[in-house]
Design an enzyme around this catalytic site. Sequence first.
Site, short mmCIF file in Angstrom:
data_model
loop_
_atom_site.label_atom_id
_atom_site.label_comp_id
_atom_site.label_asym_id
_atom_site.label_seq_id
_atom_site.Cartn_x
_atom_site.Cartn_y
_atom_site.Cartn_z
N ASN A 106 28.34 -40.29 16.65
CA ASN A 106 28.86 -41.54 16.10
C ASN A 106 27.92 -42.73 16.31
O ASN A 106 26.83 -42.59 16.88
CB ASN A 106 30.25 -41.84 16.69
N ILE A 107 28.38 -43.90 15.88
CA ILE A 107 27.53 -45.10 15.89
C ILE A 107 27.15 -45.54 17.30
O ILE A 107 26.08 -46.12 17.49
CB ILE A 107 28.22 -46.27 15.15
N CYS B 67 32.81 -39.29 6.56
CA CYS B 67 32.80 -39.31 8.02
C CYS B 67 34.20 -39.74 8.43
O CYS B 67 35.17 -39.11 8.03
CB CYS B 67 31.70 -40.22 8.56
N ASP C 272 35.38 -43.45 8.35
CA ASP C 272 35.77 -44.50 7.41
C ASP C 272 34.99 -44.47 6.11
O ASP C 272 35.34 -45.17 5.16
CB ASP C 272 35.62 -45.87 8.08
N TRP D 107 31.75 -45.39 5.51
CA TRP D 107 30.77 -46.44 5.20
C TRP D 107 29.52 -46.40 6.07
O TRP D 107 28.63 -47.23 5.93
CB TRP D 107 31.42 -47.82 5.30
N ASP D 108 29.42 -45.43 6.98
CA ASP D 108 28.23 -45.32 7.84
C ASP D 108 27.46 -44.02 7.55
O ASP D 108 26.56 -44.00 6.72
CB ASP D 108 28.64 -45.39 9.31
#
Length: 678
Positions: A389-390, A451, A453, A455-456
């Site tokens: 993840n981010i 993923c 949401d 948007w990444d």
Amino acid sequence: MEKLTSGGGYGTEDPTPPIVPTRKPPRTLGGPVAAPRQPSVEALDSPTGSHVEWCKQLIAATISSQISGSVPSDSISRDYKVGRRPDLRVSKRPDIRALRDGNKLAQMEEAPRFPGESIKAIAKDVMYICPFTGAVSGTLTVTDYKLYFKSMEREPPFILDVNLGVISRLETIGVQSHGENSCGMEIVCKDMRNPRFAYKKEEQSKLEIFETLTKHAFPLSNDLPLFAFLYKEKFPVDGWKVYDPVAEYKRQGLPNESWTISKINSNYEVCDTYPALLVIPTSIMDEDLRRVVAFRAKHRIPVLSWIHPESQATIVRCSQPMVGPNDKRSKEDEKYLQTIMDANAQSHKLTIFDARQSGVAETNKAKDGGYESESFYPNAELTFLEIPNIHVMRESLRKLKEVVYPVIDEAKWLSNVDSTHWLEYIRLLLAGAVRVADKIESGKTSVVVHCSDGWDRTAQLTSLPMLMLDSYYRTIKGFQVLIEKEWVSFGHRFAARIGHGDVNHANSERSPLFVQFIDCVWQMMRQFPAAFEFNELFLITILDHLYSCLFGTFLYNSEQERVHQEVQTKTVSLWSYVNSQLEEFTNPFYVNYENHVLYPVASLRHLELWVNYYVRWNPRMRPQMPVHQNLKELMAIRYELQRKVEELQREAATRSISSASDRGSSPSHSSTPLHTTV
């Protein structure tokens, strides 16, 4: 479409791997430097080294400085207007020669400005502590766009230019040495550098310049506009016209019998993070669509990103289904995905690529998220790409910054880079993108990418396969369209991920997803050096202005927000700047591999750290002759050769016509047109 592997072969299953040059990092001056370690949530921009070392540097710089006496209070000036220069008049009759020399020096030290940019503060006798060449004294200027330091002690003059948008955080430290109170300032930047300055604490001008810098580096936190709204440069090209969604979908052959361009989101009421125009299945009913909207996280329903011109296989993007811990179903969502599969007559399967790690996707069920069950979507195949993840990516970049700035440990270079896992995550992204592209090209199967949401990692895993599959996106304009479409219009949260104008550097929403995407593009360019119309400078320029806030292109989180803020009428597009000087960003080796699919080798053995971006602040890592300069010279040679070819073609055509006239209409002679390429 032909497949082009990075080894240069067409349609091969086991391509010849490219030769990867190795770079031995040079030794740098000085030892590790810096400041206190921060918690992981703040880790993206935390300073490196020890607090004690930072103090020692500050003391050494202050003691060795040539500062004498106190600086008068008028050494700082505020709210300069564009075009005005500091008032150098004095009350007593001056020495004319001294005044002339003083004026000349002041003009030489003055910061150049963009239209709309104004000087906010100036402080003299500030020490810049360069980690590579030592401390140097000069004048520090703060405008509403940049920090500009210039020292006349060296020849040529030493200049440091840092746009304020790149600043993540400011830190000060006070030290007493030989009875003098000194102050240090560290500027922690988002672009892999941390400039440091030292000055005398008693001088009010220096205190004011720190306050001014803080105010204008984080304008949104101080009720000020982002500089993009003040920038008044005029360009001959309007970059806001680069992307027209209707024109781009028309280029792809849309709408067609299976897909329609819908205005259902024209007021952003269906999904406030999606663009106004969406491509959805023609047969879907409004009532069914509303239920699909309710079943997808953030209302980000499956919509088309790209369609194969021959097989009609599609890349569709969305967010996770809201399955929850009780494995909820949505008949309408299941039917919707079946309709997407049916739109492609070449395959009776649909592949869902979930970018997340499977364990994380399972955990998301507890938060009412989840993933598609193959039991409920019988013709769908679910594949997890296992991309972290981010927060993991943010931590990885923080570690990389520690490795590359300010000092490189030559003996442990490879192991230190490996310990950051940055290249491993680049490999995961490229490997996932290749799987998506191959499923479309070789499997002729439509894919759905999401993923959590949407948007990444979703933006990464739609745009990279599109770059591999469609040669148009490998042109300068096409790449601009790709960014505008898959990243900007589809709601990558640039404001949250970058933190434009926001003083809250510890925000856990910060993450370098777009930087990773550009890094992946650079890796592809390295493996296919003739397949892209743009050069490395183009990519670096995009990343520099990702942070700068000079242009409106990357501001805000969604199309709706940009419309509300009137970005297109009140700011300048980055593409206006780029497209007004295309020769700067053009690859002289470019060959249009139309209808060729690029399959980069996604192996750590064939990936390399992008030194010209991540380590560019180290002067010893730069080539003696800038690569950009070599490319410009090659472009000039190419243009000259093309001009000569055209002249020869015209001359040959003229001779051919003249010869045919001399021979009359004799049927025994015919001419063959001359085709020459460079």
